[in-house]
Design a protein around this motif. Sequence first.
Motif, PDB file in Angstrom:
ATOM      1  N   PRO A 101       0.447  -1.148   0.303  1.00  0.00           N
ATOM      2  CA  PRO A 101      -0.146  -0.227  -0.184  1.00  0.00           C
ATOM      3  C   PRO A 101       1.239   1.089   0.217  1.00  0.00           C
ATOM      4  N   GLU A 102       0.304   2.575  -0.698  1.00  0.00           N
ATOM      5  CA  GLU A 102       0.842   3.736  -0.120  1.00  0.00           C
ATOM      6  C   GLU A 102       1.329   3.960   1.457  1.00  0.00           C
ATOM      7  N   PRO A 103       2.458   4.381   1.242  1.00  0.00           N
ATOM      8  CA  PRO A 103       2.649   4.871   2.783  1.00  0.00           C
ATOM      9  C   PRO A 103       1.574   5.933   3.227  1.00  0.00           C
ATOM     10  N   GLU A 104       1.207   6.765   2.888  1.00  0.00           N
ATOM     11  CA  GLU A 104       0.298   7.934   3.798  1.00  0.00           C
ATOM     12  C   GLU A 104      -0.961   6.877   3.754  1.00  0.00           C
ATOM     13  N   LEU A 105      -1.170   5.727   3.646  1.00  0.00           N
ATOM     14  CA  LEU A 105      -2.016   4.729   4.227  1.00  0.00           C
ATOM     15  C   LEU A 105      -1.878   3.857   4.854  1.00  0.00           C
ATOM     16  N   LEU A 106      -0.407   3.715   5.778  1.00  0.00           N
ATOM     17  CA  LEU A 106      -0.760   2.803   6.820  1.00  0.00           C
ATOM     18  C   LEU A 106      -1.177   2.878   7.990  1.00  0.00           C
ATOM     19  N   ALA A 107      -1.314   2.348   8.744  1.00  0.00           N
ATOM     20  CA  ALA A 107      -1.676   3.016  10.480  1.00  0.00           C
ATOM     21  C   ALA A 107      -0.634   3.266  11.100  1.00  0.00           C
ATOM     22  N   THR A 108      -1.250   4.340  11.816  1.00  0.00           N
ATOM     23  CA  THR A 108      -0.137   4.923  12.826  1.00  0.00           C
ATOM     24  C   THR A 108      -0.799   4.866  14.417  1.00  0.00           C
ATOM     25  N   LYS A 328      -7.104  -3.903  -8.858  1.00  0.00           N
ATOM     26  CA  LYS A 328      -8.215  -4.833  -9.855  1.00  0.00           C
ATOM     27  C   LYS A 328      -9.665  -4.356 -10.089  1.00  0.00           C
ATOM     28  N   LEU A 329     -10.247  -3.750  -9.099  1.00  0.00           N
ATOM     29  CA  LEU A 329     -11.087  -2.664  -9.179  1.00  0.00           C
ATOM     30  C   LEU A 329     -11.610  -1.335  -9.002  1.00  0.00           C
ATOM     31  N   SER A 330     -10.155  -0.799  -9.447  1.00  0.00           N
ATOM     32  CA  SER A 330     -10.109   0.663  -9.044  1.00  0.00           C
ATOM     33  C   SER A 330     -10.672   1.543  -8.078  1.00  0.00           C
ATOM     34  N   ARG A 331     -10.193   0.452  -6.998  1.00  0.00           N
ATOM     35  CA  ARG A 331     -11.130   1.428  -5.682  1.00  0.00           C
ATOM     36  C   ARG A 331     -10.078   0.652  -4.559  1.00  0.00           C
ATOM     37  N   PRO A 332      -9.768   1.792  -3.471  1.00  0.00           N
ATOM     38  CA  PRO A 332      -8.480   1.688  -2.969  1.00  0.00           C
ATOM     39  C   PRO A 332      -9.251  -0.171  -1.684  1.00  0.00           C
ATOM     40  N   SER A 333      -8.596  -0.293  -0.378  1.00  0.00           N
ATOM     41  CA  SER A 333      -8.657  -1.268  -0.159  1.00  0.00           C
ATOM     42  C   SER A 333      -9.711  -0.692   1.069  1.00  0.00           C
ATOM     43  N   THR A 334     -10.384  -1.445   1.596  1.00  0.00           N
ATOM     44  CA  THR A 334     -11.190  -1.589   2.603  1.00  0.00           C
ATOM     45  C   THR A 334     -10.689  -2.089   3.843  1.00  0.00           C
ATOM     46  N   GLY A 335      -9.368  -1.578   3.776  1.00  0.00           N
ATOM     47  CA  GLY A 335      -8.379  -2.619   5.175  1.00  0.00           C
ATOM     48  C   GLY A 335      -9.045  -4.105   5.470  1.00  0.00           C
ATOM     49  N   SER A 336      -9.161  -4.848   4.365  1.00  0.00           N
ATOM     50  CA  SER A 336      -9.479  -5.856   4.716  1.00  0.00           C
ATOM     51  C   SER A 336      -8.740  -7.492   4.296  1.00  0.00           C
ATOM     52  N   ALA A 337      -7.547  -7.004   4.237  1.00  0.00           N
ATOM     53  CA  ALA A 337      -5.882  -7.686   3.806  1.00  0.00           C
ATOM     54  C   ALA A 337      -5.387  -8.798   5.238  1.00  0.00           C
ATOM     55  N   SER A 338      -5.604  -9.810   5.252  1.00  0.00           N
ATOM     56  CA  SER A 338      -4.947 -10.895   5.839  1.00  0.00           C
ATOM     57  C   SER A 338      -4.220 -11.854   5.169  1.00  0.00           C
ATOM     58  N   ARG A 339      -3.503 -12.358   6.034  1.00  0.00           N
ATOM     59  CA  ARG A 339      -2.266 -13.017   5.388  1.00  0.00           C
ATOM     60  C   ARG A 339      -1.609 -14.446   6.403  1.00  0.00           C
ATOM     61  N   GLY A 340      -0.775 -14.939   5.558  1.00  0.00           N
ATOM     62  CA  GLY A 340      -0.529 -16.134   6.057  1.00  0.00           C
ATOM     63  C   GLY A 340       1.289 -15.966   6.701  1.00  0.00           C
ATOM     64  N   LEU A 341       1.994 -16.833   6.706  1.00  0.00           N
ATOM     65  CA  LEU A 341       3.451 -16.870   7.047  1.00  0.00           C
ATOM     66  C   LEU A 341       3.698 -16.597   5.781  1.00  0.00           C
ATOM     67  N   GLY A 342       2.884 -17.472   4.742  1.00  0.00           N
ATOM     68  CA  GLY A 342       3.774 -17.565   3.238  1.00  0.00           C
ATOM     69  C   GLY A 342       2.793 -17.041   1.678  1.00  0.00           C
ATOM     70  N   GLY A 343       3.009 -16.419   1.064  1.00  0.00           N
ATOM     71  CA  GLY A 343       2.471 -15.814   0.336  1.00  0.00           C
ATOM     72  C   GLY A 343       2.372 -14.808  -0.059  1.00  0.00           C
ATOM     73  N   ARG A 344       1.420 -14.239  -0.571  1.00  0.00           N
ATOM     74  CA  ARG A 344       1.014 -12.281  -0.857  1.00  0.00           C
ATOM     75  C   ARG A 344      -0.523 -12.682  -0.058  1.00  0.00           C
ATOM     76  N   PRO A 345      -0.858 -11.488   0.476  1.00  0.00           N
ATOM     77  CA  PRO A 345      -2.191 -11.143   1.479  1.00  0.00           C
ATOM     78  C   PRO A 345      -3.225 -11.678   0.080  1.00  0.00           C
ATOM     79  N   GLY A 346      -4.586 -12.010   1.064  1.00  0.00           N
ATOM     80  CA  GLY A 346      -5.619 -11.424   0.201  1.00  0.00           C
ATOM     81  C   GLY A 346      -6.881 -11.965   1.186  1.00  0.00           C
ATOM     82  N   VAL A 347      -8.357 -11.113   0.311  1.00  0.00           N
ATOM     83  CA  VAL A 347      -9.339 -10.379   1.146  1.00  0.00           C
ATOM     84  C   VAL A 347      -9.665 -11.640   2.338  1.00  0.00           C
ATOM     85  N   SER A 348     -10.064 -10.869   3.256  1.00  0.00           N
ATOM     86  CA  SER A 348     -10.853 -11.930   4.796  1.00  0.00           C
ATOM     87  C   SER A 348     -11.816 -11.314   5.074  1.00  0.00           C
TER      88      SER A 348
END
Length: 451
Positions: A101-108, A328-348
Amino acid sequence: MDEAQGLLLRARAILDLAEPRSEVAEVVIAQSRDLSVRVRKGEVERVEEAGAHGAGLRVFVDGRAGSASSNDLTDAGLERLVDDALDVAKMTEPDPFDGPPEPELLATDIPDLELEDPELARFDATAATEAALACEQAALESDARLTNSDGAECARTHGAMAFATTGGFAGAYPSSFVRISARPLADDGGGKKRGASHWDAQRFLEALADPSEVGRRAAEKTLARLGAEKVPTAEMPVIFDPDAGRALLGALAGCTSGGAVHRRSTYLADREGSPVASSLVTIVDDPLILRGPGSRPFDGEGLPSRRNVVVNEGLLETFLCDCYAGRKLSRPSTGSASRGLGGRPGVSTSNFRMLPGDASQAELIADTQRGLLVTSMMGFGFNAVTGDFSRGAEGFLIEDGRIGRPVSEVTISLNFDELWRSIDAVGHDVDERSSTAVPSFRVAKMTVAGR
């Protein structure tokens, strides 16, 4: 230093190794201490206690992503982890939609959502065994017709995770869970065995239901199943108990994922902004619920957790997206990513909930002249692309607004789109033990196939 902060220091150490050799690096690291006890007929069948830890690294080099994971957190193991991730990156093709994600979107700000009970770290095998034995004993002593048991279990997990990136995010949090369940058995006609389970799960030990009460509820459910039979095939209203309705909401969650939308693997792909459910239905995904089973202070890409209204009074308001699906859908993330130890994040989803109405389940039943109360479902009969839905079900016939005889071996079916749009009553009894939660609700008419 607490456990979560200790993991964060390790994550930063891995970043220090990866940063000079990559454009972007992301590290997730987790550890847990798990305990599980199973008893049956007053004897301990299994006691398992184990610790686990691991780290996952994702890197980008020349727009190519590579990921690797390892349980070896020694200095040499971490060096291999970095080498492995970089080797994978060399073999992949660039994907213009992938990336951090763009740095300005990261949680502070990382809120304290009360996700850890320190007492659970001291909940040992002796305490878990005593709880499981008490649970099963209370079930079997409830009634002489309860002659056997599928056992009782008590389990807990206690751990932490940390996530850090070269883009500027660093966060960590601890978590805990404790769970107890029982499934007694009773003899029924024709040599059949009837069984039903009851369970409770909480983040804090003090909130867990008394083991004996869990056992007694399991016994009540089992005895209520005695004499269950098929009913003639008919169309009728169907009320879903929260335990059964949870499965329907879980299937709908998959259909509202931005990943499913860009893959065109959901019947809702072109339905945003249009009615997809009854006006009585509002569904939210809320990761910020204190002590919630699916709560998280930040998502799997370091974005702030936020409450998303997915369906608002029947209208589909949004799809849940991580950064990849959003691009892919030309919209911002809804903050709905999850990830395990491997691979890239996915929606959850996080705490995916259908909001309550204003009636009790008893009132829904009293308002139903003849119908079916579904308390459990089995099998898998749902096509997310077409919406075709058909599953085996058990429950109780409703006659003259009252619970009647138990029902088993029937199939309920209706197109999923029509099912959600045909909900004509919603209860207020949301079951909050699970991250996917619903109240009781009634579908005006479904096909119930029996004999």
